[in-house]
Design a protein around this motif. Structure first.
Motif, PDB file in Angstrom:
ATOM      1  N   ALA A 268      -7.382   9.831 -14.058  1.00  0.00           N
ATOM      2  CA  ALA A 268      -7.544   9.009 -12.859  1.00  0.00           C
ATOM      3  C   ALA A 268      -6.288   8.179 -12.607  1.00  0.00           C
ATOM      4  CB  ALA A 268      -8.758   8.098 -13.022  1.00  0.00           C
ATOM      5  N   LEU A 269      -5.713   7.618 -13.658  1.00  0.00           N
ATOM      6  CA  LEU A 269      -4.491   6.828 -13.507  1.00  0.00           C
ATOM      7  C   LEU A 269      -3.323   7.689 -13.028  1.00  0.00           C
ATOM      8  CD1 LEU A 269      -4.673   4.522 -16.648  1.00  0.00           C
ATOM      9  CD2 LEU A 269      -4.635   3.768 -14.262  1.00  0.00           C
ATOM     10  N   ALA A 270      -3.204   8.883 -13.589  1.00  0.00           N
ATOM     11  CA  ALA A 270      -2.098   9.758 -13.198  1.00  0.00           C
ATOM     12  C   ALA A 270      -2.213  10.153 -11.730  1.00  0.00           C
ATOM     13  CB  ALA A 270      -2.082  10.995 -14.089  1.00  0.00           C
ATOM     14  N   GLN A 271      -3.420  10.502 -11.299  1.00  0.00           N
ATOM     15  CA  GLN A 271      -3.595  10.885  -9.899  1.00  0.00           C
ATOM     16  C   GLN A 271      -3.401   9.682  -8.978  1.00  0.00           C
ATOM     17  OE1 GLN A 271      -7.302  12.846  -8.966  1.00  0.00           O
ATOM     18  NE2 GLN A 271      -6.648  13.339  -6.879  1.00  0.00           N
ATOM     19  N   ALA A 272      -3.887   8.526  -9.397  1.00  0.00           N
ATOM     20  CA  ALA A 272      -3.717   7.320  -8.585  1.00  0.00           C
ATOM     21  C   ALA A 272      -2.243   6.945  -8.449  1.00  0.00           C
ATOM     22  CB  ALA A 272      -4.492   6.167  -9.202  1.00  0.00           C
ATOM     23  N   ALA A 273      -1.489   7.106  -9.516  1.00  0.00           N
ATOM     24  CA  ALA A 273      -0.058   6.801  -9.450  1.00  0.00           C
ATOM     25  C   ALA A 273       0.646   7.728  -8.463  1.00  0.00           C
ATOM     26  CB  ALA A 273       0.563   6.935 -10.836  1.00  0.00           C
ATOM     27  N   GLU A 274       0.276   9.011  -8.499  1.00  0.00           N
ATOM     28  CA  GLU A 274       0.878   9.980  -7.578  1.00  0.00           C
ATOM     29  C   GLU A 274       0.543   9.619  -6.132  1.00  0.00           C
ATOM     30  OE1 GLU A 274       0.586  14.797  -6.698  1.00  0.00           O
ATOM     31  OE2 GLU A 274      -0.111  13.975  -8.605  1.00  0.00           O
ATOM     32  N   LEU A 275      -0.700   9.273  -5.876  1.00  0.00           N
ATOM     33  CA  LEU A 275      -1.114   8.905  -4.520  1.00  0.00           C
ATOM     34  C   LEU A 275      -0.450   7.615  -4.063  1.00  0.00           C
ATOM     35  CD1 LEU A 275      -4.923   9.714  -4.843  1.00  0.00           C
ATOM     36  CD2 LEU A 275      -3.272  10.942  -3.412  1.00  0.00           C
ATOM     37  N   THR A 276      -0.303   6.656  -4.978  1.00  0.00           N
ATOM     38  CA  THR A 276       0.300   5.370  -4.625  1.00  0.00           C
ATOM     39  C   THR A 276       1.776   5.537  -4.298  1.00  0.00           C
ATOM     40  OG1 THR A 276      -1.277   4.196  -6.028  1.00  0.00           O
ATOM     41  CG2 THR A 276       0.729   3.016  -5.417  1.00  0.00           C
ATOM     42  N   ARG A 277       2.479   6.329  -5.074  1.00  0.00           N
ATOM     43  CA  ARG A 277       3.906   6.560  -4.797  1.00  0.00           C
ATOM     44  C   ARG A 277       4.113   7.212  -3.433  1.00  0.00           C
ATOM     45  NH1 ARG A 277       3.729   8.829 -10.210  1.00  0.00           N
ATOM     46  NH2 ARG A 277       4.278   7.211 -11.726  1.00  0.00           N
ATOM     47  N   ALA A 278       3.155   8.052  -3.042  1.00  0.00           N
ATOM     48  CA  ALA A 278       3.281   8.757  -1.763  1.00  0.00           C
ATOM     49  C   ALA A 278       2.721   7.958  -0.588  1.00  0.00           C
ATOM     50  CB  ALA A 278       2.548  10.103  -1.853  1.00  0.00           C
ATOM     51  N   ARG A 279       2.107   6.834  -0.873  1.00  0.00           N
ATOM     52  CA  ARG A 279       1.441   6.051   0.167  1.00  0.00           C
ATOM     53  C   ARG A 279       2.474   5.344   1.054  1.00  0.00           C
ATOM     54  NH1 ARG A 279      -3.084   1.365  -1.105  1.00  0.00           N
ATOM     55  NH2 ARG A 279      -4.017   1.299   0.996  1.00  0.00           N
ATOM     56  N   PRO A 280       2.420   5.528   2.365  1.00  0.00           N
ATOM     57  CA  PRO A 280       3.420   4.909   3.247  1.00  0.00           C
ATOM     58  C   PRO A 280       3.096   3.448   3.540  1.00  0.00           C
ATOM     59  CG  PRO A 280       1.864   6.180   4.547  1.00  0.00           C
ATOM     60  CD  PRO A 280       1.489   6.396   3.104  1.00  0.00           C
ATOM     61  N   ASN A 281       4.100   2.716   3.977  1.00  0.00           N
ATOM     62  CA  ASN A 281       3.924   1.351   4.466  1.00  0.00           C
ATOM     63  C   ASN A 281       3.436   0.403   3.374  1.00  0.00           C
ATOM     64  OD1 ASN A 281       4.648   2.381   7.027  1.00  0.00           O
ATOM     65  ND2 ASN A 281       2.525   3.044   7.360  1.00  0.00           N
ATOM     66  N   SER A 282       2.803  -0.697   3.794  1.00  0.00           N
ATOM     67  CA  SER A 282       2.321  -1.698   2.850  1.00  0.00           C
ATOM     68  C   SER A 282       1.320  -2.598   3.562  1.00  0.00           C
ATOM     69  CB  SER A 282       3.482  -2.535   2.318  1.00  0.00           C
ATOM     70  OG  SER A 282       4.079  -3.271   3.394  1.00  0.00           O
ATOM     71  N   TRP A 283       0.652  -3.425   2.800  1.00  0.00           N
ATOM     72  CA  TRP A 283      -0.237  -4.412   3.401  1.00  0.00           C
ATOM     73  C   TRP A 283       0.618  -5.487   4.074  1.00  0.00           C
ATOM     74  CZ3 TRP A 283      -4.759  -4.361   5.206  1.00  0.00           C
ATOM     75  CH2 TRP A 283      -5.466  -5.544   5.491  1.00  0.00           C
ATOM     76  N   PHE A 284       0.216  -5.906   5.284  1.00  0.00           N
ATOM     77  CA  PHE A 284       1.100  -6.741   6.105  1.00  0.00           C
ATOM     78  C   PHE A 284       1.398  -8.111   5.504  1.00  0.00           C
ATOM     79  CE2 PHE A 284      -3.106  -8.003   7.371  1.00  0.00           C
ATOM     80  CZ  PHE A 284      -3.027  -9.341   7.742  1.00  0.00           C
ATOM     81  N   LEU A 285       0.583  -8.578   4.573  1.00  0.00           N
ATOM     82  CA  LEU A 285       0.831  -9.878   3.944  1.00  0.00           C
ATOM     83  C   LEU A 285       1.620  -9.786   2.646  1.00  0.00           C
ATOM     84  CD1 LEU A 285      -2.704 -11.522   4.417  1.00  0.00           C
ATOM     85  CD2 LEU A 285      -0.621 -11.997   5.735  1.00  0.00           C
ATOM     86  N   SER A 286       1.977  -8.579   2.260  1.00  0.00           N
ATOM     87  CA  SER A 286       2.554  -8.396   0.920  1.00  0.00           C
ATOM     88  C   SER A 286       4.015  -8.806   0.822  1.00  0.00           C
ATOM     89  CB  SER A 286       2.424  -6.930   0.486  1.00  0.00           C
ATOM     90  OG  SER A 286       3.236  -6.103   1.309  1.00  0.00           O
ATOM     91  N   GLY A 287       4.752  -8.735   1.935  1.00  0.00           N
ATOM     92  CA  GLY A 287       6.173  -9.058   1.902  1.00  0.00           C
ATOM     93  C   GLY A 287       7.053  -7.953   1.356  1.00  0.00           C
ATOM     94  N   VAL A 288       6.473  -6.744   1.130  1.00  0.00           N
ATOM     95  CA  VAL A 288       7.261  -5.600   0.653  1.00  0.00           C
ATOM     96  C   VAL A 288       7.079  -4.455   1.640  1.00  0.00           C
ATOM     97  CG1 VAL A 288       7.116  -6.272  -1.768  1.00  0.00           C
ATOM     98  CG2 VAL A 288       5.379  -4.757  -0.797  1.00  0.00           C
ATOM     99  N   ASP A 289       7.891  -3.418   1.471  1.00  0.00           N
ATOM    100  CA  ASP A 289       7.871  -2.309   2.423  1.00  0.00           C
ATOM    101  C   ASP A 289       6.854  -1.228   2.082  1.00  0.00           C
ATOM    102  OD1 ASP A 289       9.897  -3.466   3.952  1.00  0.00           O
ATOM    103  OD2 ASP A 289      11.468  -2.524   2.722  1.00  0.00           O
TER     104      ASP A 289
END
Length: 416
Positions: A268-289
């Motif tokens: 689950a962690l490995a798949q989540a990491a892969e999905l997170t790396r490929a996830r575009p944009n960011s949450w608007f309050l996060s201050g990161v891209d």
């Protein structure tokens, strides 16, 4: 097919002190970990589709045979690969990262095949069973499920007839051999609890195909029913004499569960990491891209990875400890058996807790898009949620706590 060809075992006949020796080397662990990863990669290609179809895992089981994993623990001199339990549990964990159902079938195959050793009372019979199993690359399953009514084994003229039904028999419908046990009524075996290795598709054995749960859908865990199944002496691979060594198989089963739950968390962690790396944009309050740069993402991954790594360290230690215990063979004492039982119970508690938490919380990291059916991230949670109900983990907590406070040990059973 009859798995044993020698005369059936008799109480008090010759059996060596031990069948297993030593510990896994780095080369052994490395070799079979690589094989396990190849199998996992092949299973990953259609794991989501197979789960949806709830189909019998015929092709995955053949993949296990072709990879040499069916014979992993059979001694080299009997045609196997002579690996150790530490290696076997590691292999199961690697495969569980992708497909816990197939990992379960494989782990059960090893443990049921090993019943010829744990319950064996005649060394020649045990050798013949393992030699023939290796030559057939046989996959083993069982119908020992203790919460179902006991099977009936009644003497009739010159043979025994087996009758009854077991509600769950993981892997039996796609296995070559199914292990069953019953107290013989009548005949020369009267009163003995016989451990049987039967052709999984012998006449009178019906695989009910009634497994349709939310998880473990490719595990072929449906029920099995016996109707006047012919049992001869050649089917008997052992007798349960209730000595400590024979019951060491149960901590092995629970250790398999702990490793599979750990593998699910790692997957689950490995798949989540892969999905997170490929996830575009960011949450608007996060201050990161990007989400992958968000400190909250880092914090949650850090927590889940740290806890999973701690379970891994415990599982690795217990894999080697299990090898040490089974190497005692028939010299195993009740204290030896209790020590490994309690150690494995501790793993079962934390592996269940961490596995369930990780498999559920990865969605916090991957977002709503990861809940699409095609993504298959939910497979990890559905598998561990289903299997972790096999036996209540609260009773493992009680087992550990009662021993810690009062030094008590639970009665030996097929769950403890």
């Amino acid at each position: 097919m009859t798995i044993a060809e020698s005369p059936s075992p008799a109480l008090g006949s010759s059996q060596p002190t031990t069948w297993w020796h030593g510990a896994a080397t780095p080369d052994e662990l490395g070799r079979w970990s690589a094989v396990a990863q190849e199998v996992a990669d092949a299973l990953a290609a259609d794991v989501v589709e197979r789960d949806r179809a709830n189909a019998l895992p015929v092709a995955p089981v053949q993949l296990l045979r072709d990879a040499g994993l069916a014979n992993l623990l059979v001694p080299v001199e009997l045609g196997g690969h002579g690996a150790h339990w530490e290696t076997a549990f590691t292999v199961a964990r690697i495969i569980a990262r992708v497909d816990a159902s197939v990992a379960q079938i494989l782990g059960y195959s090893w443990l049921n095949q090993a019943c010829a050793i744990f319950y064996g009372t005649d060394a020649e019979v045990t050798r013949d069973v393992l030699r023939r199993s290796a030559s057939l690359r046989a996959v083993w399953a069982d119908s020992f499920n203790p919460v179902s009514p006991d099977l009936s084994l009644v003497f009739d003229t010159d043979r025994y007839l087996l009758n009854g039904r077991k509600a769950f028999a993981t892997g039996a419908a796609v296995a070559d051999v199914i292990v069953a046990g019953a107290v013989a009524e009548g005949g020369a075996r009267d009163g003995q609890f016989l451990v049987l290795a039967l052709d999984a598709h012998r006449g009178g054995i019906a695989h009910l195909g009634d497994w349709d749960n939310i998880g473990y859908r490719a595990s072929a865990s449906g029920g099995v029913e016996y109707t006047d199944v012919l049992v001869t002496d050649a089917d008997v691979i052992g007798v349960d004499t209730e000595e400590p060594f024979s019951s060491v198989v149960t901590p092995g089963v629970q250790l398999l569960f702990g490793n599979i739950y750990l593998g699910i968390a790692e997957g689950a962690l490995a798949q989540a990491a892969e999905l997170t790396r490929a996830r575009p944009n960011s949450w608007f309050l996060s201050g990161v891209d990007r989400y992958a740069d968000d400190p909250i993402t880092h914090r949650v991954f850090g927590e889940l990875v740290s806890r999973t790594t701690a379970v891994e360290a415990l599982a690795d230690r217990l894999g080697r400890q299990y090898d040490e215990v089974v190497a005692l063979g028939h010299a195993t004492t009740a204290d030896d058996r209790a020590a490994i039982e309690l150690a494995v119970a501790r793993l079962k508690v934390v592996a269940t807790e961490v596995g369930l938490d990780v498999a559920g919380r990865v969605f916090e990291l991957t977002g709503a898009s990861s809940t699409k059916s095609a993504t298959g991230l939910d497979l990890h949670w559905r598998n561990i949620r289903t299997h972790s109900l096999h036996d209540p983990v609260d009773y493992k907590r009680i087992e550990v706590g009662a021993h810690f406070l009062r030094g008590t040990v639970q009665p030996v059973s097929l769950y403890t």
